[in-house]
Motif scaffolding. Structure first.
Motif, PDB file in Angstrom:
ATOM      1  N   MET A  83       0.835  -1.206   0.000  1.00  0.00           N
ATOM      2  CA  MET A  83       0.000   0.000   0.000  1.00  0.00           C
ATOM      3  C   MET A  83       0.870   1.255   0.000  1.00  0.00           C
ATOM      4  O   MET A  83       0.597   2.216  -0.721  1.00  0.00           O
ATOM      5  N   LEU A  84       1.929   1.222   0.796  1.00  0.00           N
ATOM      6  CA  LEU A  84       2.838   2.381   0.866  1.00  0.00           C
ATOM      7  C   LEU A  84       3.465   2.677  -0.490  1.00  0.00           C
ATOM      8  O   LEU A  84       3.747   3.831  -0.815  1.00  0.00           O
ATOM      9  N   LEU A  85       3.671   1.624  -1.276  1.00  0.00           N
ATOM     10  CA  LEU A  85       4.293   1.824  -2.586  1.00  0.00           C
ATOM     11  C   LEU A  85       3.407   2.648  -3.512  1.00  0.00           C
ATOM     12  O   LEU A  85       3.892   3.240  -4.471  1.00  0.00           O
ATOM     13  N   ARG A  86       2.095   2.664  -3.247  1.00  0.00           N
ATOM     14  CA  ARG A  86       1.174   3.454  -4.079  1.00  0.00           C
ATOM     15  C   ARG A  86       0.941   4.841  -3.489  1.00  0.00           C
ATOM     16  O   ARG A  86       0.114   5.595  -3.991  1.00  0.00           O
ATOM     17  N   SER A  87       1.620   5.189  -2.398  1.00  0.00           N
ATOM     18  CA  SER A  87       1.344   6.452  -1.703  1.00  0.00           C
ATOM     19  C   SER A  87       1.831   7.654  -2.505  1.00  0.00           C
ATOM     20  O   SER A  87       2.644   7.530  -3.419  1.00  0.00           O
ATOM     21  N   GLU A  88       1.329   8.809  -2.116  1.00  0.00           N
ATOM     22  CA  GLU A  88       1.723  10.073  -2.741  1.00  0.00           C
ATOM     23  C   GLU A  88       3.238  10.253  -2.713  1.00  0.00           C
ATOM     24  O   GLU A  88       3.864  10.615  -3.717  1.00  0.00           O
ATOM     25  N   ALA A  89       3.818   9.998  -1.554  1.00  0.00           N
ATOM     26  CA  ALA A  89       5.247  10.278  -1.386  1.00  0.00           C
ATOM     27  C   ALA A  89       6.073   9.431  -2.343  1.00  0.00           C
ATOM     28  O   ALA A  89       6.990   9.929  -3.002  1.00  0.00           O
ATOM     29  N   VAL A  90       5.734   8.153  -2.434  1.00  0.00           N
ATOM     30  CA  VAL A  90       6.504   7.259  -3.306  1.00  0.00           C
ATOM     31  C   VAL A  90       6.216   7.578  -4.779  1.00  0.00           C
ATOM     32  O   VAL A  90       7.135   7.657  -5.598  1.00  0.00           O
ATOM     33  N   THR A  91       4.937   7.789  -5.093  1.00  0.00           N
ATOM     34  CA  THR A  91       4.572   8.050  -6.490  1.00  0.00           C
ATOM     35  C   THR A  91       5.282   9.291  -7.019  1.00  0.00           C
ATOM     36  O   THR A  91       5.759   9.318  -8.152  1.00  0.00           O
ATOM     37  N   SER A  92       5.376  10.311  -6.179  1.00  0.00           N
ATOM     38  CA  SER A  92       6.023  11.520  -6.712  1.00  0.00           C
ATOM     39  C   SER A  92       7.545  11.415  -6.715  1.00  0.00           C
ATOM     40  O   SER A  92       8.197  12.164  -7.424  1.00  0.00           O
ATOM     41  N   ALA A  93       8.117  10.475  -5.974  1.00  0.00           N
ATOM     42  CA  ALA A  93       9.582  10.342  -5.934  1.00  0.00           C
ATOM     43  C   ALA A  93      10.118   9.333  -6.944  1.00  0.00           C
ATOM     44  O   ALA A  93      11.300   9.381  -7.298  1.00  0.00           O
ATOM     45  N   VAL A  94       9.259   8.428  -7.427  1.00  0.00           N
ATOM     46  CA  VAL A  94       9.785   7.239  -8.124  1.00  0.00           C
ATOM     47  C   VAL A  94      10.509   7.565  -9.432  1.00  0.00           C
ATOM     48  O   VAL A  94      11.440   6.856  -9.824  1.00  0.00           O
ATOM     49  N   SER A  95      10.129   8.639 -10.106  1.00  0.00           N
ATOM     50  CA  SER A  95      10.829   8.976 -11.350  1.00  0.00           C
ATOM     51  C   SER A  95      12.310   9.253 -11.121  1.00  0.00           C
ATOM     52  O   SER A  95      13.120   9.060 -12.038  1.00  0.00           O
ATOM     53  N   ALA A  96      12.660   9.678  -9.902  1.00  0.00           N
ATOM     54  CA  ALA A  96      14.080   9.906  -9.597  1.00  0.00           C
ATOM     55  C   ALA A  96      14.855   8.590  -9.643  1.00  0.00           C
ATOM     56  O   ALA A  96      16.049   8.575  -9.941  1.00  0.00           O
ATOM     57  N   VAL A  97      14.180   7.494  -9.351  1.00  0.00           N
ATOM     58  CA  VAL A  97      14.824   6.180  -9.470  1.00  0.00           C
ATOM     59  C   VAL A  97      14.792   5.718 -10.928  1.00  0.00           C
ATOM     60  O   VAL A  97      15.803   5.268 -11.470  1.00  0.00           O
ATOM     61  N   SER A  98      13.634   5.875 -11.588  1.00  0.00           N
ATOM     62  CA  SER A  98      13.508   5.293 -12.937  1.00  0.00           C
ATOM     63  C   SER A  98      14.311   6.076 -13.972  1.00  0.00           C
ATOM     64  O   SER A  98      14.559   5.558 -15.059  1.00  0.00           O
ATOM     65  N   THR A  99      14.760   7.284 -13.652  1.00  0.00           N
ATOM     66  CA  THR A  99      15.617   8.032 -14.591  1.00  0.00           C
ATOM     67  C   THR A  99      17.103   7.923 -14.216  1.00  0.00           C
ATOM     68  O   THR A  99      17.950   8.520 -14.871  1.00  0.00           O
ATOM     69  N   ASN A 100      17.409   7.152 -13.185  1.00  0.00           N
ATOM     70  CA  ASN A 100      18.803   6.882 -12.788  1.00  0.00           C
ATOM     71  C   ASN A 100      19.272   5.632 -13.563  1.00  0.00           C
ATOM     72  O   ASN A 100      18.837   4.512 -13.289  1.00  0.00           O
ATOM     73  N   LEU A 101      20.130   5.833 -14.543  1.00  0.00           N
ATOM     74  CA  LEU A 101      20.441   4.741 -15.474  1.00  0.00           C
ATOM     75  C   LEU A 101      21.162   3.573 -14.811  1.00  0.00           C
ATOM     76  O   LEU A 101      20.929   2.414 -15.158  1.00  0.00           O
ATOM     77  N   GLU A 102      22.032   3.876 -13.840  1.00  0.00           N
ATOM     78  CA  GLU A 102      22.718   2.792 -13.121  1.00  0.00           C
ATOM     79  C   GLU A 102      21.717   2.006 -12.276  1.00  0.00           C
ATOM     80  O   GLU A 102      21.819   0.773 -12.158  1.00  0.00           O
ATOM     81  N   ALA A 103      20.787   2.715 -11.665  1.00  0.00           N
ATOM     82  CA  ALA A 103      19.757   2.022 -10.882  1.00  0.00           C
ATOM     83  C   ALA A 103      18.896   1.155 -11.794  1.00  0.00           C
ATOM     84  O   ALA A 103      18.561   0.012 -11.453  1.00  0.00           O
ATOM     85  N   ARG A 104      18.582   1.666 -12.987  1.00  0.00           N
ATOM     86  CA  ARG A 104      17.811   0.861 -13.953  1.00  0.00           C
ATOM     87  C   ARG A 104      18.562  -0.419 -14.291  1.00  0.00           C
ATOM     88  O   ARG A 104      17.970  -1.489 -14.376  1.00  0.00           O
ATOM     89  N   ALA A 105      19.881  -0.300 -14.497  1.00  0.00           N
ATOM     90  CA  ALA A 105      20.662  -1.484 -14.854  1.00  0.00           C
ATOM     91  C   ALA A 105      20.624  -2.505 -13.718  1.00  0.00           C
ATOM     92  O   ALA A 105      20.447  -3.711 -13.956  1.00  0.00           O
ATOM     93  N   ALA A 106      20.780  -2.020 -12.494  1.00  0.00           N
ATOM     94  CA  ALA A 106      20.788  -2.935 -11.341  1.00  0.00           C
ATOM     95  C   ALA A 106      19.409  -3.566 -11.144  1.00  0.00           C
ATOM     96  O   ALA A 106      19.293  -4.779 -10.899  1.00  0.00           O
ATOM     97  N   LEU A 107      18.365  -2.760 -11.271  1.00  0.00           N
ATOM     98  CA  LEU A 107      17.006  -3.320 -11.134  1.00  0.00           C
ATOM     99  C   LEU A 107      16.714  -4.286 -12.272  1.00  0.00           C
ATOM    100  O   LEU A 107      16.065  -5.318 -12.076  1.00  0.00           O
ATOM    101  N   GLY A 108      17.238  -3.985 -13.450  1.00  0.00           N
ATOM    102  CA  GLY A 108      17.054  -4.869 -14.599  1.00  0.00           C
ATOM    103  C   GLY A 108      17.680  -6.238 -14.363  1.00  0.00           C
ATOM    104  O   GLY A 108      17.105  -7.264 -14.725  1.00  0.00           O
TER     105      GLY A 108
END
Ligand code: DC
Length: 236
Positions: free
Chosen positions: A87-112
């Motif tokens: 539920m917390l993952l769908r919260s306002e705080a996470v939703t508005s912050a998540v693009s900072a993770v998804s636009t981090n290319l090294e983080a994308r590689a690690a999550l990939g």
């Protein structure tokens, strides 16, 4: 024969999660919500005081955080340090912050890498006992599982996506799920996040071999049926 891999991409509000879960349920497959891997990273960083501007620290968080994904399509959930945080993952705080993770290319590689490991495990065993997995996100058909048995890009007219997200409670707007948000706020949330994400991944036009499923005029059941038919055709 190893298990089936179904890759489903598309923008916010297109109905990917609902459709992917139901496809997985009908075919007895596990369900991997790759967006949840981005969201749980954002939550872990917020909890540990990791600044999103420190890109290497975000990558280190991906590599060290204690996360378990439960891939049951009927009841998918995420544990962070043993706590159920779905539920917390769908919260306002996470939703508005998540693009900072998804636009981090090294983080994308690690999550990939993590997402590929999950897929590899599910085609051999795992939650699905080797039947396979439905993986949904933005870059599954292109980057994470380009060899998937079925590759689908779900699309829908932007106003339809805004309306679908509004019907879910409008969390894209930056409001807690269930708290009233205006259509204008939801529209800004859905379209704004897509604009940020599309700077790092193309999920608006289908790559070669990827089937576009325009769901503008389809019910959930029709979209599910179309993908189930593709899956049956892929492994007759
Ligand atoms: O699908 P979602 O709203 O839970 O996705 C959360 C964020 O992660 C969103 O900013 C898109 C991004 N994402 C991505 O870049 N690649 C994926 N495979 C899945 C999600």
């Amino acid at each position: 024969m190893t298990g089936l891999v179904i890759a489903i991409d598309g923008p916010s509000g297109v109905g990917k999660s609902t459709v992917s879960r139901e496809v997985a349920r009908r075919l007895g497959l596990s369900y991997l919500d790759t967006g949840a891997t981005y969201r749980v990273t954002a939550l872990a960083c917020m909890r540990e005081g990791v600044s999103f501007a420190e890109e290497a620290d975000v990558v280190a968080m991906v590599e060290t955080m204690n996360v378990e994904l439960v891939l049951d399509p009927v009841n998918p959930f995420v544990l962070l340090d043993g706590e159920e945080v779905s539920m917390l993952l769908r919260s306002e705080a996470v939703t508005s912050a998540v693009s900072a993770v998804s636009t981090n290319l090294e983080a994308r590689a690690a999550l990939g890498r993590w997402q590929r490991e999950v897929i590899a495990r599910e085609v051999e065993g795992g939650f699905s006992e080797g039947r396979g997995v439905v993986a949904e996100g933005r870059d599954i058909t292109t980057v994470i599982a380009p060899d998937a048995d079925v590759r689908v890009l779900m699309t829908a007219h932007p106003e339809v996506r805004v309306a679908r997200r509004a019907a879910e409670g409008g969390h894209e707007s930056g409001h807690e799920a269930g708290v009233h948000a205006s259509i204008a706020q939801i529209r800004a949330g859905v379209l704004g996040r897509d604009a940020k994400d599309s700077t790092v991944v193309n999920f608006t036009t289908a790559a070669d071999g990827v089937i576009t499923l325009d769901t503008t005029d389809l019910t959930i059941d029709e979209a599910v049926g179309a993908i189930v038919d593709l899956a049956r055709g892929a492994r007759p």
